[in-house]
Enzyme design. Structure first.
Site, PDB file in Angstrom:
ATOM      1  N   GLU A  20       0.790  -1.230   0.000  1.00 36.04           N
ATOM      2  CA  GLU A  20       0.000   0.000   0.000  1.00 36.04           C
ATOM      3  C   GLU A  20       0.828   1.289   0.000  1.00 36.04           C
ATOM      4  O   GLU A  20       0.439   2.277  -0.609  1.00 36.04           O
ATOM      5  CB  GLU A  20      -0.947   0.015   1.218  1.00 36.04           C
ATOM      6  CG  GLU A  20      -2.035  -1.040   1.189  1.00 36.04           C
ATOM      7  CD  GLU A  20      -3.108  -0.754   0.157  1.00 36.04           C
ATOM      8  OE1 GLU A  20      -3.132   0.371  -0.384  1.00 36.04           O
ATOM      9  OE2 GLU A  20      -3.913  -1.663  -0.131  1.00 36.04           O
ATOM     10  N   SER A  22     -49.902 -20.525  31.283  1.00 38.93           N
ATOM     11  CA  SER A  22     -50.007 -20.850  32.711  1.00 38.93           C
ATOM     12  C   SER A  22     -48.882 -20.289  33.557  1.00 38.93           C
ATOM     13  O   SER A  22     -48.974 -20.295  34.789  1.00 38.93           O
ATOM     14  CB  SER A  22     -50.066 -22.369  32.895  1.00 38.93           C
ATOM     15  OG  SER A  22     -51.262 -22.892  32.347  1.00 38.93           O
TER      16      SER A  22
END
Length: 690
Positions: free
Chosen positions: A99, A373
């Site tokens: 780079e 329940s």
């Protein structure tokens, strides 16, 4: 004379030429000085100017209760910052080689590289080579868009020079590798890339792996091993060659790395690279929407968010859910789990679904599912606080039509599978077997309004209506609400506000928020304990969760809940209250096999989560007594009662009359022992209760 004149004229012209040259040189020198002065002035100006808003954005970080990093935020993406010193040198060298070869020599702009690129582009009559330095790339990613305009390029150059003036080269490299690199698949920064591609920390990467990762940012799709392995390998080998050419490694090292077989992890979904993703999203929502933290500050302000999560418990939760929903015919079956420490209200684990990568909807905090329940716990807690209602209160369980609204309406519930004892049963049996008729009889007697009041005190905030069907959990709630409410019962009736964030600090350490959970006694300890003791029977023989009793090696209480589309188990130990929901997102009917998965998830998680904690009995308040009763009559047992059991009561509500149906007088000492001792565990519990 003529000759002399010509010489004088020539000398005059030469003198004028020299004077012009001196003036021109002086002019160039002055221009040079002026240029240098302008450069110095420009440099001083740039040095004193602040970079744009958002300069040096830092990912905000999320920590668990022990300070272990859960996730980093930036722009809504997950990142993890890694200091440059913890990165392998091979990775830095590979990045420089491909780079920016002159990174440590230029001042943010590589003039030699710019000239070379310009020449190549002119030769090819097009843009075939760029000259952006790492510093320019960092500036572009931090402050600018990707637009290819001259104004953007000028700003990029200016910001690059400013970065070089204000940061060291190593700081720039550190920021570049953490903030300016995207590797695809939502992975930002080298740490995320290392985990994404190789399943390891960046510090553990080999030379070959470093070269592979260094090649991806050039084109996250074109050079990603997930999208084009051939391109990825070709670029990796180019980087290794460049590293050898530039002296970072030897030719032999390069060739060995090229020959190394890379174990690329299969492309995984988002959840694979994010810890506790549903919890992470919920914390972000709480911080922004409730606590008023600015959204951008939360994502990019470098703030530190300390949470209540226990990553050990979180991993156990995710593992338990995954185990039950993997394989077989689970299809689109979903699950949610929330675990809360009842002693402080801290959420210790949260799972919002089976796969965050496929669906980010958090079912753990959504109040869209009927608890069935499991809601009966609030009905019975309300009833136990009414005069005359105790563990031995009895109703006849048989098909019944209940009238309400002054007789204008009728409600006809049914038991699961249409099974009825057609006989009187007491509260313990009703809870253990989840009898619906008993529950509706109870809410009709105590009043639905009072049940809602109890639920509200415990922390249920979802909409509830005072109807008989409320007893069977027909109004949707969230697992988070249920875990918090059951946690208040586990905490002897003291509710502590459910909390996920303990404190938030700015990037400079300034305290932005500190949790101060509200603590309130909402139920007297004796009533909470009585219900807890009754709900332990859910896990005992005959109880609706008895099939997982062998998995849980500690005292536990809870309540199952099943509707046509939902299955629940909400339960607790003294240290942990957990709500588990299983069902489908589209209200699809669940099969009996599906409905059985909530209990194993609860049991498996509870044991894993508390593996390092010794089993503890629920502490019995002073205002509770334990006596042996005859279940058939609800009276005190004698030594002839065949099924005598120990039962707990709030002092003053225990039966005082002895059973007379089994042909024996009460024992001389006033106490009756059961005819047979159960297991050593039962003996221990009886000893404790006595």
């Amino acid at each position: 004379m003529e000759h002399t004149g010509n010489g004088r004229s020539s000398r005059t012209r030469q003198g004028r030429g020299k004077r012009r040259l001196r003036k021109f040189v002086a002019f160039l020198f002055s221009c040079g000085l002026l240029g240098v002065a302008c450069l110095v002035a420009g440099a001083l100006y740039l040095r004193t100017q602040a970079l744009p808003v958002g300069t040096f954005t830092q990912p905000s970080q999320l920590y668990d209760m022990r300070g272990e990093l859960i996730a980093s935020f930036q722009g809504g993406e997950n990142r993890e910052f890694v200091p440059l010193k913890n990165m392998p040198k091979y990775l830095v060298d590979a990045t420089l080689a491909i780079e920016d070869k002159r990174f440590y020599d230029h001042v943010g702009l590589d003039l030699r590289g710019i000239a070379r690129a310009a020449l190549v582009n002119v030769q090819h009559m097009g843009r075939v080579q760029g000259a952006s330095t790492l510093t320019q790339q960092l500036a572009r990613n931090l402050y600018l868009t990707q637009d290819r305009t001259w104004s953007r390029k000028m700003k990029e150059a200016m910001y690059a020079v400013q970065l070089e003036m204000q940061l060291s080269k190593d700081q720039i490299m550190e920021m570049y590798l953490n903030d300016a690199t995207y590797y695809g698949n939502s992975a930002y920064g080298v740490q995320s890339a290392a985990k994404l591609f190789f399943g390891k920390d960046v510090a553990d990467l080999t030379l070959a792996e470093c070269a592979m990762i260094a090649g991806v940012p050039k084109g996250p799709r074109y050079y990603s091993p997930y999208f084009n392995m051939d391109n990825a390998v070709e670029r990796q080998q180019l980087i290794l060659t460049e590293m050898a050419n530039q002296g970072y490694i030897t030719v032999q090292q390069a060739e060995a790395a090229k020959a190394e077989k890379l174990n690329i992890r299969p492309a995984e979904k988002k959840s694979a690279i994010v810890l506790a993703p549903y919890f992470r999203d919920y914390v972000r929502s709480v911080a922004i929407n409730r606590l008023g933290i600015d959204e951008r500050e939360f994502d990019e302000g470098g703030i530190r968010v300390y949470t209540t999560l226990d990553l050990t418990m979180q991993r156990a939760a995710e593992d338990s859910v995954s185990r039950q929903l993997t394989g077989g015919d689970t299809g689109e079956l979903q699950a949610a789990l929330v675990a809360v420490d009842p002693r402080n209200g801290y959420v210790k684990a949260m799972v919002g679904g089976r796969d965050y990568g496929e669906n980010q909807f958090n079912r753990a905090v959504s109040n869209s599912r009927q608890p069935g329940s499991a809601f009966k716990a609030f009905v019975y807690l309300t009833a136990l606080q009414q005069p005359g209602f105790t563990a031995v209160s009895r109703f006849k369980s048989e098909p019944t039509a209940f009238t309400y609204d002054n007789g204008r309406k009728t409600y006809t519930p049914s038991n699961f599978g249409g099974k009825y004892p057609n006989a009187l049963i007491d509260l313990r049996e009703a809870i253990a077997k989840s009898d619906n008729i008993f529950a509706v009889q109870t809410i009709m007697q105590v009043g639905a309004d009072k049940v809602i009041e109890t639920a509200r005190k415990l922390g249920i905030t979802s909409r509830l209506e005072p109807l008989p069907s409320l007893a069977l959990g027909t109004y949707p709630v969230s697992p988070l609400e249920m875990a918090g409410a059951f946690g208040a019962i586990a905490n002897q009736g003291t509710r502590i506000e459910t909390t996920v964030i303990t404190r938030i600090e700015s990037s400079t350490g300034k305290l932005l928020y500190e949790a101060k959970p509200v603590k309130e006694k909402v139920v007297e300890p004796e009533y909470a304990y009585t219900l807890t003791n009754l709900m332990k029977s859910v896990f005992e023989p005959g109880g609706t969760a008895s099939r997982v009793a062998s998995t849980i090696k500690r005292p536990v209480a809870g309540k199952t809940g099943t509707t046509d589309t939902d299955a629940w188990l909400v339960g607790f130990t003294p240290e942990l209250a957990t709500a588990v929901w299983v069902g489908y997102d589209r209200d699809k009917m669940i099969s009996s096999l599906d409905s059985y998965k909530a209990a194993p998830i609860f049991a498996d998680f509870t044991e894993q989560a508390l593996e390092a904690i010794p089993p503890k009995l629920f502490p019995m308040p002073d205002n509770v007594t334990s006596v042996y009763i005859d279940p058939a009559t609800g009276k005190l047992a004698t030594d002839r009662c065949p099924n005598a059991r120990s039962e707990v009561f709030v002092k003053g509500t225990e039966p005082t009359e002895y059973c007379s149906e089994h042909g024996s007088a009460p024992p001389a000492d006033g106490k009756a022992e059961p005819k047979k001792s159960g297991s050593w565990w039962d003996d221990l519990k009886r000893w404790w209760n006595d």
